[in-house]
Motif scaffolding. Structure first.
Motif, PDB file in Angstrom:
ATOM      1  N   SER A 167     -13.444  46.253  32.648  1.00  0.00           N
ATOM      2  CA  SER A 167     -13.425  45.036  33.508  1.00  0.00           C
ATOM      3  C   SER A 167     -13.648  45.582  34.605  1.00  0.00           C
ATOM      4  CB  SER A 167     -12.105  44.963  33.131  1.00  0.00           C
ATOM      5  OG  SER A 167     -11.203  45.868  33.280  1.00  0.00           O
ATOM      6  N   GLN A 168     -13.438  46.951  34.711  1.00  0.00           N
ATOM      7  CA  GLN A 168     -14.176  47.829  35.873  1.00  0.00           C
ATOM      8  C   GLN A 168     -15.807  48.631  35.771  1.00  0.00           C
ATOM      9  OE1 GLN A 168     -10.468  49.488  37.870  1.00  0.00           O
ATOM     10  NE2 GLN A 168      -9.303  49.152  36.795  1.00  0.00           N
ATOM     11  N   GLY A 169     -15.634  48.001  35.048  1.00  0.00           N
ATOM     12  CA  GLY A 169     -16.869  48.618  34.693  1.00  0.00           C
ATOM     13  C   GLY A 169     -17.032  50.562  34.576  1.00  0.00           C
ATOM     14  N   ILE A 170     -16.333  50.801  33.882  1.00  0.00           N
ATOM     15  CA  ILE A 170     -15.886  52.740  33.749  1.00  0.00           C
ATOM     16  C   ILE A 170     -15.410  52.799  32.280  1.00  0.00           C
ATOM     17  CG2 ILE A 170     -14.011  54.154  33.920  1.00  0.00           C
ATOM     18  CD1 ILE A 170     -13.202  53.282  36.474  1.00  0.00           C
ATOM     19  N   ILE A 171     -16.654  53.377  31.938  1.00  0.00           N
ATOM     20  CA  ILE A 171     -17.307  53.990  31.197  1.00  0.00           C
ATOM     21  C   ILE A 171     -15.973  55.503  30.567  1.00  0.00           C
ATOM     22  CG2 ILE A 171     -18.455  54.825  28.776  1.00  0.00           C
ATOM     23  CD1 ILE A 171     -18.926  52.067  28.931  1.00  0.00           C
ATOM     24  N   GLY A 172     -15.722  55.645  29.212  1.00  0.00           N
ATOM     25  CA  GLY A 172     -14.506  56.640  29.096  1.00  0.00           C
ATOM     26  C   GLY A 172     -14.921  57.115  27.696  1.00  0.00           C
ATOM     27  N   TRP A 173     -13.584  57.722  27.173  1.00  0.00           N
ATOM     28  CA  TRP A 173     -13.114  57.876  25.740  1.00  0.00           C
ATOM     29  C   TRP A 173     -12.527  56.190  25.283  1.00  0.00           C
ATOM     30  CZ3 TRP A 173     -16.040  61.943  24.383  1.00  0.00           C
ATOM     31  CH2 TRP A 173     -16.421  62.622  24.819  1.00  0.00           C
ATOM     32  N   GLU A 174     -12.716  56.216  23.949  1.00  0.00           N
ATOM     33  CA  GLU A 174     -12.348  54.871  23.779  1.00  0.00           C
ATOM     34  C   GLU A 174     -10.905  54.706  23.237  1.00  0.00           C
ATOM     35  OE1 GLU A 174     -14.162  51.632  23.096  1.00  0.00           O
ATOM     36  OE2 GLU A 174     -15.091  53.472  24.208  1.00  0.00           O
ATOM     37  N   SER A 175     -10.238  56.111  23.552  1.00  0.00           N
ATOM     38  CA  SER A 175      -8.821  56.485  23.643  1.00  0.00           C
ATOM     39  C   SER A 175      -8.639  57.705  23.393  1.00  0.00           C
ATOM     40  CB  SER A 175      -8.111  55.586  21.647  1.00  0.00           C
ATOM     41  OG  SER A 175      -8.478  56.729  20.794  1.00  0.00           O
TER      42      SER A 175
ATOM     43  N   LYS B 138     -23.088  58.051  27.284  1.00  0.00           N
ATOM     44  CA  LYS B 138     -22.759  57.096  26.462  1.00  0.00           C
ATOM     45  C   LYS B 138     -23.198  55.597  27.525  1.00  0.00           C
ATOM     46  CE  LYS B 138     -18.248  55.372  24.493  1.00  0.00           C
ATOM     47  NZ  LYS B 138     -16.335  55.641  24.615  1.00  0.00           N
ATOM     48  N   VAL B 139     -22.447  55.623  28.807  1.00  0.00           N
ATOM     49  CA  VAL B 139     -22.905  55.407  29.651  1.00  0.00           C
ATOM     50  C   VAL B 139     -24.484  54.236  29.479  1.00  0.00           C
ATOM     51  CG1 VAL B 139     -23.219  54.789  32.338  1.00  0.00           C
ATOM     52  CG2 VAL B 139     -21.948  55.951  31.569  1.00  0.00           C
ATOM     53  N   ALA B 140     -25.058  55.155  29.459  1.00  0.00           N
ATOM     54  CA  ALA B 140     -26.337  54.914  29.165  1.00  0.00           C
ATOM     55  C   ALA B 140     -26.945  54.010  27.790  1.00  0.00           C
ATOM     56  CB  ALA B 140     -28.104  56.102  29.082  1.00  0.00           C
ATOM     57  N   LYS B 141     -26.705  54.205  26.427  1.00  0.00           N
ATOM     58  CA  LYS B 141     -26.447  53.525  25.562  1.00  0.00           C
ATOM     59  C   LYS B 141     -26.245  52.430  25.928  1.00  0.00           C
ATOM     60  CE  LYS B 141     -25.395  53.367  20.823  1.00  0.00           C
ATOM     61  NZ  LYS B 141     -24.462  54.548  19.708  1.00  0.00           N
ATOM     62  N   MET B 142     -24.734  52.511  26.576  1.00  0.00           N
ATOM     63  CA  MET B 142     -24.229  51.122  26.752  1.00  0.00           C
ATOM     64  C   MET B 142     -24.289  49.886  27.660  1.00  0.00           C
ATOM     65  SD  MET B 142     -19.588  51.911  25.956  1.00  0.00           S
ATOM     66  CE  MET B 142     -19.517  49.719  25.965  1.00  0.00           C
ATOM     67  N   ALA B 143     -24.986  50.534  28.766  1.00  0.00           N
ATOM     68  CA  ALA B 143     -25.588  49.989  29.936  1.00  0.00           C
ATOM     69  C   ALA B 143     -26.785  48.939  28.897  1.00  0.00           C
ATOM     70  CB  ALA B 143     -26.010  50.947  30.838  1.00  0.00           C
ATOM     71  N   LYS B 144     -27.571  49.976  28.199  1.00  0.00           N
ATOM     72  CA  LYS B 144     -28.916  48.826  27.401  1.00  0.00           C
ATOM     73  C   LYS B 144     -28.012  48.127  26.514  1.00  0.00           C
ATOM     74  CE  LYS B 144     -32.527  49.895  24.664  1.00  0.00           C
ATOM     75  NZ  LYS B 144     -33.313  51.423  23.955  1.00  0.00           N
ATOM     76  N   GLU B 145     -27.628  48.525  25.725  1.00  0.00           N
ATOM     77  CA  GLU B 145     -26.350  47.326  24.394  1.00  0.00           C
ATOM     78  C   GLU B 145     -26.150  46.161  25.414  1.00  0.00           C
ATOM     79  OE1 GLU B 145     -24.185  49.513  22.591  1.00  0.00           O
ATOM     80  OE2 GLU B 145     -25.387  50.656  21.189  1.00  0.00           O
ATOM     81  N   LEU B 146     -25.328  46.428  26.986  1.00  0.00           N
ATOM     82  CA  LEU B 146     -24.605  45.540  27.188  1.00  0.00           C
ATOM     83  C   LEU B 146     -25.235  44.505  28.257  1.00  0.00           C
ATOM     84  CD1 LEU B 146     -21.052  46.803  27.309  1.00  0.00           C
ATOM     85  CD2 LEU B 146     -22.066  45.450  25.530  1.00  0.00           C
ATOM     86  N   GLY B 147     -26.688  45.290  28.665  1.00  0.00           N
ATOM     87  CA  GLY B 147     -27.799  44.646  29.642  1.00  0.00           C
ATOM     88  C   GLY B 147     -26.971  44.886  30.497  1.00  0.00           C
ATOM     89  N   ARG B 148     -25.894  45.663  31.452  1.00  0.00           N
ATOM     90  CA  ARG B 148     -25.249  45.961  32.993  1.00  0.00           C
ATOM     91  C   ARG B 148     -25.825  46.723  33.272  1.00  0.00           C
ATOM     92  NH1 ARG B 148     -18.866  45.322  31.571  1.00  0.00           N
ATOM     93  NH2 ARG B 148     -18.605  46.078  33.699  1.00  0.00           N
ATOM     94  N   THR B 149     -25.776  46.492  34.650  1.00  0.00           N
ATOM     95  CA  THR B 149     -26.422  48.029  35.412  1.00  0.00           C
ATOM     96  C   THR B 149     -25.402  48.567  36.355  1.00  0.00           C
ATOM     97  OG1 THR B 149     -26.710  46.437  37.352  1.00  0.00           O
ATOM     98  CG2 THR B 149     -28.359  46.719  35.367  1.00  0.00           C
ATOM     99  N   ASP B 150     -23.956  47.455  35.534  1.00  0.00           N
ATOM    100  CA  ASP B 150     -22.715  48.432  37.019  1.00  0.00           C
ATOM    101  C   ASP B 150     -21.301  49.338  36.227  1.00  0.00           C
ATOM    102  OD1 ASP B 150     -22.505  46.468  34.807  1.00  0.00           O
ATOM    103  OD2 ASP B 150     -19.765  46.438  36.084  1.00  0.00           O
TER     104      ASP B 150
END
Length: 518
Positions: A52-60, A265-277
């Motif tokens: 929701s805030q565009g922050i990628i970290g660990w899943e838990s 992980k950020v690069a991978k998720m940005a590609k998968e989700l189509g998000r640039t933020d």
């Protein structure tokens, strides 16, 4: 490339990038912070993903991809791989030493200084390599930098073995040293990546075996190889050992540096989700830098630590002094036991066992006591850990070091039965291990986010002293003799005995008064 990792300061210097946490904000106007914190129970809180805030970290907090959550077996396998190569690389620093006389005969070189340089030039590579390899590992990750550097080391063994003159050999040894310095430097970073503070002492003890025991085993093997086969086989053996070890590392090694893993992980998720933020939790709130700016700042980091942190500079000075004493020992042992005791070149290498057994004893003592002492002191301090808690035992071990110089020096000078001077080297080995491990663990605890860069400062300075000081060893002992020459070193070592007290009493004050913005 991604932005630089989070800074540490005097207030949070005991926390690494793997320990970053942030408070989720309900207001869009508020930005998450990346100030490292711990819960009241001293349990590390790792930054988690908040899409929701565009922050990628660990899943838990228990994310198995987080190196701190790797299984114990996986952690120790990874550390063992690094430690194995960390044995081979320092082995190369001294393995050639007993065989250098045969190389000199083949090339017609009689200048003792040039011959000594062909051995010590390897440590000059240890001086320069860490200054850029460590920062690069904090940008691109440990695995790729370690892999490239290790193969670089292996390839240059071919050049050493095929050298047709001493100039070529010296150049090849220099480049081999640069490549070989990676495992010596990045090991500290891997320890910080994988192990919590409570077990770092044991992990550091195991990783430290290579840099200290390798130079002792080297002359033993090198002496017999040079005598019975050829001096070239010293390098062919190093090629075989290094290549085999690195193949194993390629198969089993994993990336351990948390900010780099999350960046991927950020690069991978940005590609998968189509998000640039999307943004790494380790880069939240940080200044956005270009790749060039990141490289510049990172490459300057070891120098900044050395110049701007008095405690790092003092530790580097003390470690360099002790390391220099080790290599001054090495300048006399082979000559003493071949000339005065009639040992063959091969057998003279066995004289190094005195120091080697001392290292083993010191390693065992530190491995079983270091973390326990820290845990006890932390508990008595209301549960608050201070890096200086690594240091109290250094007083005892620093007091042991001078014994060897008087014992070995005068028994060798008076030609006492050969086993006596060999036993005399034992206290130095114990004392040196008891000084090195607390210093290296202390540096990791102070700068876990930049443990590789901090260790690079230690490695570069001590290697420079280890390379240069032995060049003055032969003239000194020729002038003063074994007895008084070693006694001079012993008296200097006695002067340095109170140094650990300074670290214990004033280390925290110095560290907090002069924080370094990395």
């Amino acid at each position: 490339m991604g932005e630089e990792e989070p800074n540490t300061s005097s207030a949070n210097s005991t926390l690494g990038p793997e320990e970053v946490t942030f408070e989720k904000q309900s207001s869009l106007e508020k930005q998450p912070t990346n100030v490292p914190t711990k819960q009241a129970t001293n349990v590390v809180v790792y930054p988690e993903t908040d899409l929701s805030q565009g922050i990628i970290g660990w899943e838990s907090q228990d994310d198995p991809e987080n190196p701190q959550n790797f299984t114990d077996s996986k952690k120790w396998i990874l550390l063992s791989l690094i430690s194995a190569f960390t044995f081979v690389s320092p082995l190369a620093s001294s393995m050639f030493s007993p065989a250098v006389v045969y190389m000199g005969d083949e090339f017609g070189e009689t200048n003792s200084t040039i011959l000594a340089l062909s051995v010590s030039i390897y440590l000059i590579g240890y001086t320069f390599g860490p200054l850029f390899l460590a920062p690069l590992s904090e940008i691109y990750g440990r695995r790729i930098v370690l892999s490239c550097a290790n193969w670089f080391f292996v390839v240059w063994q071919i050049g050493c073995a095929l050298s047709k003159n001493i100039q070529t050999l010296i150049v090849c040894r220099l480049f081999a040293g640069i490549g070989g310095s990676a495992c010596i430097t990045l090991g500290a970073g891997v320890v910080a990546d994988l192990f919590p503070r409570e077990t770092r002492g044991k992990a550091t003890s195991i990783w430290s075996m290579g840099p200290l025991i390798g130079p002792v085993v080297g002359p033993i093997a090198g002496g017999f190889l040079g005598e019975d086969v050829s001096w070239q086989w010293v390098f062919w053996l190093l090629l075989i050992l290094g290549g085999t070890m690195q193949l194993g590392i390629e198969v089993f090694n994993k990336e351990t540096y948390a900010p780099v893993i999350i960046k991927w992980k950020v690069a991978k998720m940005a590609k998968e989700l189509g998000r640039t933020d999307l943004e790494s939790a380790y880069e939240v709130g940080k200044e956005k830098l270009s790749t060039g700016q990141i490289l510049k700042r990172s490459l300057l980091r070891p120098a900044l630590l050395l110049i701007k942190s008095p405690i790092v500079a003092l530790l580097c000075t003390y470690m360099s002094f002790v390391y220099g004493l080790l290599y001054l020992f090495f300048t006399t042992i082979s000559d003493v036991f071949t000339s005065d005791y009639g040992f063959s070149v091969g057998l003279s290498g066995l004289a190094y066992l005195g120091i080697g057994l001392g290292f083993a004893a010191g390693l065992f003592i530190m491995a079983i006591t270091n973390d326990k002492i820290v845990a006890k002191m932390t508990a008595s301090n209301g549960g608050k850990f201070e890096p200086e808690m690594r240091m109290p035992t250094m007083i005892i071990f620093a007091s042991i070091i001078p014994i060897s110089f008087f014992w070995y020096g005068w028994t060798a000078d008076k030609h006492v039965f050969w086993i006596v001077p060999i036993i005399g080297m034992f206290p130095f080995g114990v004392g040196m291990m008891g000084v090195f491990i607390p210093i290296q663990t202390y540096i990791i605890d102070c700068y876990p986010a930049y443990a590789a860069s901090a260790n690079a400062a230690l490695t570069a300075t001590r290697s420079l002293v280890g390379a240069m000081l032995p060049l003055a060893g032969t003239p000194m002992f020729d002038s003063l003799g074994l007895g008084w020459g070693n006694s001079l070193l012993g008296f200097i070592a006695l002067i340095f005995v109170p140094v650990p007290i300074v670290f214990i009493k004033y280390g925290k004050t110095i560290r907090e008064k002069w924080p370094v913005n990395l």
